[in-house]
Design a protein around this motif. Structure first.
Motif, PDB file in Angstrom:
ATOM      1  N   GLU A  75     -13.872   0.048 -16.451  1.00 27.39           N
ATOM      2  CA  GLU A  75     -14.775   0.048 -17.611  1.00 27.39           C
ATOM      3  C   GLU A  75     -13.914  -0.037 -18.877  1.00 27.39           C
ATOM      4  O   GLU A  75     -13.681   0.942 -19.580  1.00 27.39           O
ATOM      5  CB  GLU A  75     -15.646   1.307 -17.613  1.00 27.39           C
ATOM      6  CG  GLU A  75     -16.496   1.473 -16.360  1.00 27.39           C
ATOM      7  CD  GLU A  75     -17.437   0.294 -16.138  1.00 27.39           C
ATOM      8  OE1 GLU A  75     -18.051  -0.179 -17.115  1.00 27.39           O
ATOM      9  OE2 GLU A  75     -17.551  -0.161 -14.979  1.00 27.39           O
ATOM     10  N   THR A  78     -14.885   1.515 -22.504  1.00 29.68           N
ATOM     11  CA  THR A  78     -14.753   2.960 -22.699  1.00 29.68           C
ATOM     12  C   THR A  78     -13.289   3.397 -22.604  1.00 29.68           C
ATOM     13  O   THR A  78     -12.865   4.309 -23.312  1.00 29.68           O
ATOM     14  CB  THR A  78     -15.606   3.725 -21.668  1.00 29.68           C
ATOM     15  OG1 THR A  78     -15.219   3.328 -20.339  1.00 29.68           O
ATOM     16  CG2 THR A  78     -17.081   3.409 -21.860  1.00 29.68           C
ATOM     17  N   GLU A 346     -34.282   1.406 -22.443  1.00 30.73           N
ATOM     18  CA  GLU A 346     -34.251   2.383 -23.538  1.00 30.73           C
ATOM     19  C   GLU A 346     -35.660   2.750 -23.994  1.00 30.73           C
ATOM     20  O   GLU A 346     -35.951   3.920 -24.269  1.00 30.73           O
ATOM     21  CB  GLU A 346     -33.443   1.824 -24.718  1.00 30.73           C
ATOM     22  CG  GLU A 346     -31.945   1.698 -24.468  1.00 30.73           C
ATOM     23  CD  GLU A 346     -31.210   3.037 -24.540  1.00 30.73           C
ATOM     24  OE1 GLU A 346     -31.873   4.088 -24.698  1.00 30.73           O
ATOM     25  OE2 GLU A 346     -29.972   3.034 -24.434  1.00 30.73           O
ATOM     26  N   HIS A 393     -25.766  -1.259 -27.080  1.00 28.15           N
ATOM     27  CA  HIS A 393     -25.362  -2.039 -25.894  1.00 28.15           C
ATOM     28  C   HIS A 393     -25.003  -3.459 -26.327  1.00 28.15           C
ATOM     29  O   HIS A 393     -25.723  -4.420 -26.008  1.00 28.15           O
ATOM     30  CB  HIS A 393     -26.492  -2.094 -24.859  1.00 28.15           C
ATOM     31  CG  HIS A 393     -27.004  -0.768 -24.417  1.00 28.15           C
ATOM     32  ND1 HIS A 393     -26.268   0.108 -23.653  1.00 28.15           N
ATOM     33  CD2 HIS A 393     -28.205  -0.153 -24.634  1.00 28.15           C
ATOM     34  CE1 HIS A 393     -26.982   1.195 -23.406  1.00 28.15           C
ATOM     35  NE2 HIS A 393     -28.150   1.066 -23.999  1.00 28.15           N
ATOM     36  N   THR A 439     -24.931   8.043 -30.080  1.00 26.60           N
ATOM     37  CA  THR A 439     -25.343   7.724 -28.706  1.00 26.60           C
ATOM     38  C   THR A 439     -26.862   7.802 -28.532  1.00 26.60           C
ATOM     39  O   THR A 439     -27.365   7.519 -27.449  1.00 26.60           O
ATOM     40  CB  THR A 439     -24.670   8.678 -27.702  1.00 26.60           C
ATOM     41  OG1 THR A 439     -25.035  10.034 -28.014  1.00 26.60           O
ATOM     42  CG2 THR A 439     -23.156   8.535 -27.762  1.00 26.60           C
ATOM     43  N   ASP A 502     -32.037   4.781 -15.551  1.00 25.03           N
ATOM     44  CA  ASP A 502     -30.576   4.869 -15.531  1.00 25.03           C
ATOM     45  C   ASP A 502     -30.028   3.888 -16.563  1.00 25.03           C
ATOM     46  O   ASP A 502     -30.279   2.684 -16.478  1.00 25.03           O
ATOM     47  CB  ASP A 502     -30.036   4.526 -14.140  1.00 25.03           C
ATOM     48  CG  ASP A 502     -28.543   4.813 -14.023  1.00 25.03           C
ATOM     49  OD1 ASP A 502     -27.761   4.182 -14.765  1.00 25.03           O
ATOM     50  OD2 ASP A 502     -28.165   5.661 -13.198  1.00 25.03           O
ATOM     51  N   LEU A 503     -29.297   4.393 -17.546  1.00 24.90           N
ATOM     52  CA  LEU A 503     -28.773   3.565 -18.630  1.00 24.90           C
ATOM     53  C   LEU A 503     -27.281   3.284 -18.489  1.00 24.90           C
ATOM     54  O   LEU A 503     -26.646   2.801 -19.425  1.00 24.90           O
ATOM     55  CB  LEU A 503     -29.039   4.248 -19.979  1.00 24.90           C
ATOM     56  CG  LEU A 503     -30.516   4.414 -20.344  1.00 24.90           C
ATOM     57  CD1 LEU A 503     -30.678   5.338 -21.530  1.00 24.90           C
ATOM     58  CD2 LEU A 503     -31.136   3.052 -20.635  1.00 24.90           C
ATOM     59  N   THR A 504     -26.728   3.560 -17.313  1.00 19.25           N
ATOM     60  CA  THR A 504     -25.299   3.347 -17.099  1.00 19.25           C
ATOM     61  C   THR A 504     -24.945   1.875 -17.255  1.00 19.25           C
ATOM     62  O   THR A 504     -25.642   0.994 -16.747  1.00 19.25           O
ATOM     63  CB  THR A 504     -24.882   3.813 -15.688  1.00 19.25           C
ATOM     64  OG1 THR A 504     -25.323   5.152 -15.499  1.00 19.25           O
ATOM     65  CG2 THR A 504     -23.375   3.751 -15.532  1.00 19.25           C
ATOM     66  N   GLU A 505     -23.837   1.632 -17.978  1.00 16.49           N
ATOM     67  CA  GLU A 505     -23.380   0.265 -18.215  1.00 16.49           C
ATOM     68  C   GLU A 505     -22.322  -0.144 -17.194  1.00 16.49           C
ATOM     69  O   GLU A 505     -21.600   0.695 -16.658  1.00 16.49           O
ATOM     70  CB  GLU A 505     -22.788   0.145 -19.623  1.00 16.49           C
ATOM     71  CG  GLU A 505     -23.770   0.464 -20.731  1.00 16.49           C
ATOM     72  CD  GLU A 505     -23.091   0.634 -22.077  1.00 16.49           C
ATOM     73  OE1 GLU A 505     -23.757   0.450 -23.103  1.00 16.49           O
ATOM     74  OE2 GLU A 505     -21.880   1.003 -22.096  1.00 16.49           O
ATOM     75  N   LYS A 506     -22.238  -1.435 -16.969  1.00  9.68           N
ATOM     76  CA  LYS A 506     -21.196  -2.011 -16.125  1.00  9.68           C
ATOM     77  C   LYS A 506     -20.431  -3.016 -16.964  1.00  9.68           C
ATOM     78  O   LYS A 506     -21.003  -3.984 -17.458  1.00  9.68           O
ATOM     79  CB  LYS A 506     -21.791  -2.681 -14.883  1.00  9.68           C
ATOM     80  CG  LYS A 506     -20.744  -3.313 -13.966  1.00  9.68           C
ATOM     81  CD  LYS A 506     -21.395  -3.982 -12.772  1.00  9.68           C
ATOM     82  CE  LYS A 506     -20.349  -4.636 -11.871  1.00  9.68           C
ATOM     83  NZ  LYS A 506     -20.972  -5.330 -10.724  1.00  9.68           N
ATOM     84  N   LYS A 513     -26.464  -3.731 -17.062  1.00 10.17           N
ATOM     85  CA  LYS A 513     -26.868  -2.442 -16.507  1.00 10.17           C
ATOM     86  C   LYS A 513     -26.236  -2.307 -15.129  1.00 10.17           C
ATOM     87  O   LYS A 513     -26.257  -3.248 -14.335  1.00 10.17           O
ATOM     88  CB  LYS A 513     -28.393  -2.338 -16.385  1.00 10.17           C
ATOM     89  CG  LYS A 513     -29.107  -2.019 -17.682  1.00 10.17           C
ATOM     90  CD  LYS A 513     -30.587  -1.768 -17.425  1.00 10.17           C
ATOM     91  CE  LYS A 513     -30.882  -0.338 -17.045  1.00 10.17           C
ATOM     92  NZ  LYS A 513     -30.568   0.078 -15.694  1.00 10.17           N
ATOM     93  N   LYS A 514     -25.676  -1.133 -14.870  1.00  8.54           N
ATOM     94  CA  LYS A 514     -25.059  -0.938 -13.561  1.00  8.54           C
ATOM     95  C   LYS A 514     -26.099  -0.969 -12.458  1.00  8.54           C
ATOM     96  O   LYS A 514     -25.880  -1.527 -11.378  1.00  8.54           O
ATOM     97  CB  LYS A 514     -24.303   0.401 -13.547  1.00  8.54           C
ATOM     98  CG  LYS A 514     -23.449   0.606 -12.309  1.00  8.54           C
ATOM     99  CD  LYS A 514     -22.560   1.828 -12.448  1.00  8.54           C
ATOM    100  CE  LYS A 514     -21.611   1.948 -11.257  1.00  8.54           C
ATOM    101  NZ  LYS A 514     -20.700   3.112 -11.399  1.00  8.54           N
TER     102      LYS A 514
END
Length: 532
Positions: A75, A78, A346, A393, A439, A502-506, A513-514
């Motif tokens: 990632e 980050t 979101e 994002h 955030t 789930d808002l996890t990014e890839k 979205k992951k």
């Protein structure tokens, strides 16, 4: 330099001072001292010359040969943000033999993208990108100069300008109404938001590219193949590749990235060849299809005419033509569909935002009517939602890396010629010193100011800035606003039983979205005829 450096020399040669031949030993000692004096002079000269040039930016310690490659986190956006917190707004990594420079402040981004824009207007082309872009012959990777200016001018003038986008509104409307109708028929069942948006955007873009050259079932199968290939391409472009960090090893393709990209590029090339052949045949048989009137013009037709123009000052080759088609398909589909998917996630995670959006749409459009693109300019909260999605994002979290054409100074540090410069837009747009509660998804932050993404305010540059700024902003804006407004106005949305948002990014060159968003639509308009 300390004299301790020379102590081993004296120790190893001290036996020469013992013995009878004092004169010979004296000459030898004089030579040694002369040699030491010469080294001392050279060291002082080099040290002073270094003092005239600023140092490289600070960064983590690097291992011999591999540099910092072994510590890279998948990632990257980050990971780079964490490095900037430790070493400052400009820091460096050793990526094998290549220097990577990370920029994480608006002021330094301005230096790179505006004040020294011409120097940084080139690209460090990855091996994978060179493979799929016909040798780096597209808008994204072509070096800055006359050829690049010609390619950008053709794209903007013939496809991405306001009048062309106005002309093809009926096309966008047709494709979106088909998507809404599909979702209506899936009411009560889970659907993949990202997949449906990708197919919708793809159909719009390919219709603009080559009109009705491809039809029916062939069109549907082509859409599925495009999505698979585009997704794979963007993933490979975001993969750190040894071939880029050790150019001497590129021919061995140790990770197989170039080989995989070559397979994908061939699939695209075969599609392009088929469509170009069909278009040329249509033009020969139809006669009128070769005219330049608005009624028949599409982007491929314009490009073929430019390619066949023998009097062109800067001729367009077939490879460049295909590379432009590749840009439009890859650059316009995944980016827009991913942003709509993030927006829906979101919004579903924030019922207050959802209610405000639906209330605005009901006031402007009404539950007895469908969204038209003409409504968009009257939806300020929707516009704020789009900006907030692009802030939190960003489509390209590190933009497309820049490459200085000469060694320059940025922020008081040396940035070497040929280094790979990353602008961490993701980190800048989440910086707590710039943004309150960075955030938190809070569209209201954009209602009370005139901050936009024109590239002039470096606190907010999701589409970059300067000469290499995204050429497709107008297209992306229209597609996003129209699509999201239609989804929110036409349906209520909920997650499948037991699921959470789930808002996890890839990370990738395009942020994803992951976990894909799967949601259940429920029609909310007053009549079934509004879904036809």
């Amino acid at each position: 330099m300390s004299l301790k450096f020379f102590k081993p020399l004296f120790d190893s040669w001290s036996w020469h001072l013992d013995g009878a031949n004092i004169e010979q030993n004296g000459i030898f000692l004089s030579n040694i001292l002369g040699f030491v004096a010469l080294l001392w002079f050279v060291w002082i000269f080099i040290d002073k010359s270094k003092k005239g040039q600023p140092p490289l930016p600070p960064g983590p310690k690097a291992l011999p040969l591999v540099g910092n490659l072994l510590s890279l986190d998948p990632e990257l956006h980050t990971y780079f943000a964490s490095l900037s917190q430790a070493y400052g707004p400009i820091c460096r990594l050793w990526l094998g033999k290549k220097v990577g420079i990370i920029i994480t402040s608006p002021a330094l981004a301005r230096e790179v993208l505006k004040e020294q824009d011409t120097i940084f207007a080139n690209r460090d082309v990855p091996a994978a990108a060179r493979e799929f872009s016909y040798g780096g012959k597209d808008i994204v990777w072509t070096p800055y100069g006359p050829k690049w200016r010609m390619l950008r001018k053709v794209s903007v003038r013939e496809m991405l300008n306001g009048s062309t986008l106005d002309y093809v509104y009926a096309l966008r409307r047709r494709e979106l109404r088909q998507t809404v109708n599909y979702l209506y028929n899936q009411a009560g069942s889970p659907v993949s938001i990202g997949e449906q948006m990708f197919l919708n955007v793809l159909n719009v873009i390919t219709s603009m590219l080559w009109g009705d050259t491809v039809k029916g079932e062939e069109r549907a199968s082509l859409g599925a193949e495009f999505r698979l290939v585009v997704t794979s391409i963007t993933e490979l472009l975001g993969t750190p590749d040894v071939s880029d960090f050790y150019p001497g090893l590129a021919r061995f393709d140790l990770q197989g990235v170039t080989k995989k990209m070559k397979v994908l590029a061939k699939r695209f090339d075969k599609i392009f060849e088929t469509i170009i052949d069909q278009r040329r045949k249509t033009d020969r048989d139809g006669g009128m299809r070769s005219g330049v009137g608005q009624e028949s013009k599409d982007f491929l037709q314009v490009l073929l005419k430019l390619k066949d123009d023998a009097d062109a000052k800067i001729p367009l080759t077939m490879s460049e033509l295909k590379a432009l088609l590749m840009d439009m398909v890859v650059g316009g589909t995944d980016t827009t569909s991913n942003t709509v998917e993030f927006a829906m996630a979101e919004i579903m995670n924030n019922q207050k935002v959802l209610r405000k959006l639906q209330q605005e749409l009901e006031t402007v459009v009404g539950k007895d009517n469908i969204v038209e693109e003409s409504h968009i300019q009257h939806l300020p909260y929707l516009y704020a939602v789009m900006k907030e999605v692009l802030r939190i994002h960003p489509v390209l979290p590190l933009l497309v890396p820049h490459c200085p054409s000469e060694t320059v100074t940025v922020g008081g540090y040396t940035v070497p010629k040929g280094s790979r410069v990353f602008i961490n837009v993701w980190a800048i747009q989440r910086d707590p010193s710039i943004w309150e509660n960075p955030t938190e998804f809070y569209p209201e932050r954009f209602l009370d100011n005139k901050l936009d993404y024109s590239g002039n305010d470096f606190n907010f540059i999701p589409f970059s800035s300067g000469r290499r700024m995204c050429a497709g902003i107008a297209m992306a804006e229209r597609m996003f606003m129209y699509s999201l407004a239609s989804l929110i106005h036409s349906f209520d949305w909920k997650l499948p039983e037991g699921e959470i948002v789930d808002l996890t990014e890839k990370f990738g060159i395009v942020l994803k979205k992951k976990i894909p968003l799967v949601a259940i639509p429920t029609p909310r308009l007053s009549s079934p005829t509004l879904y036809e």
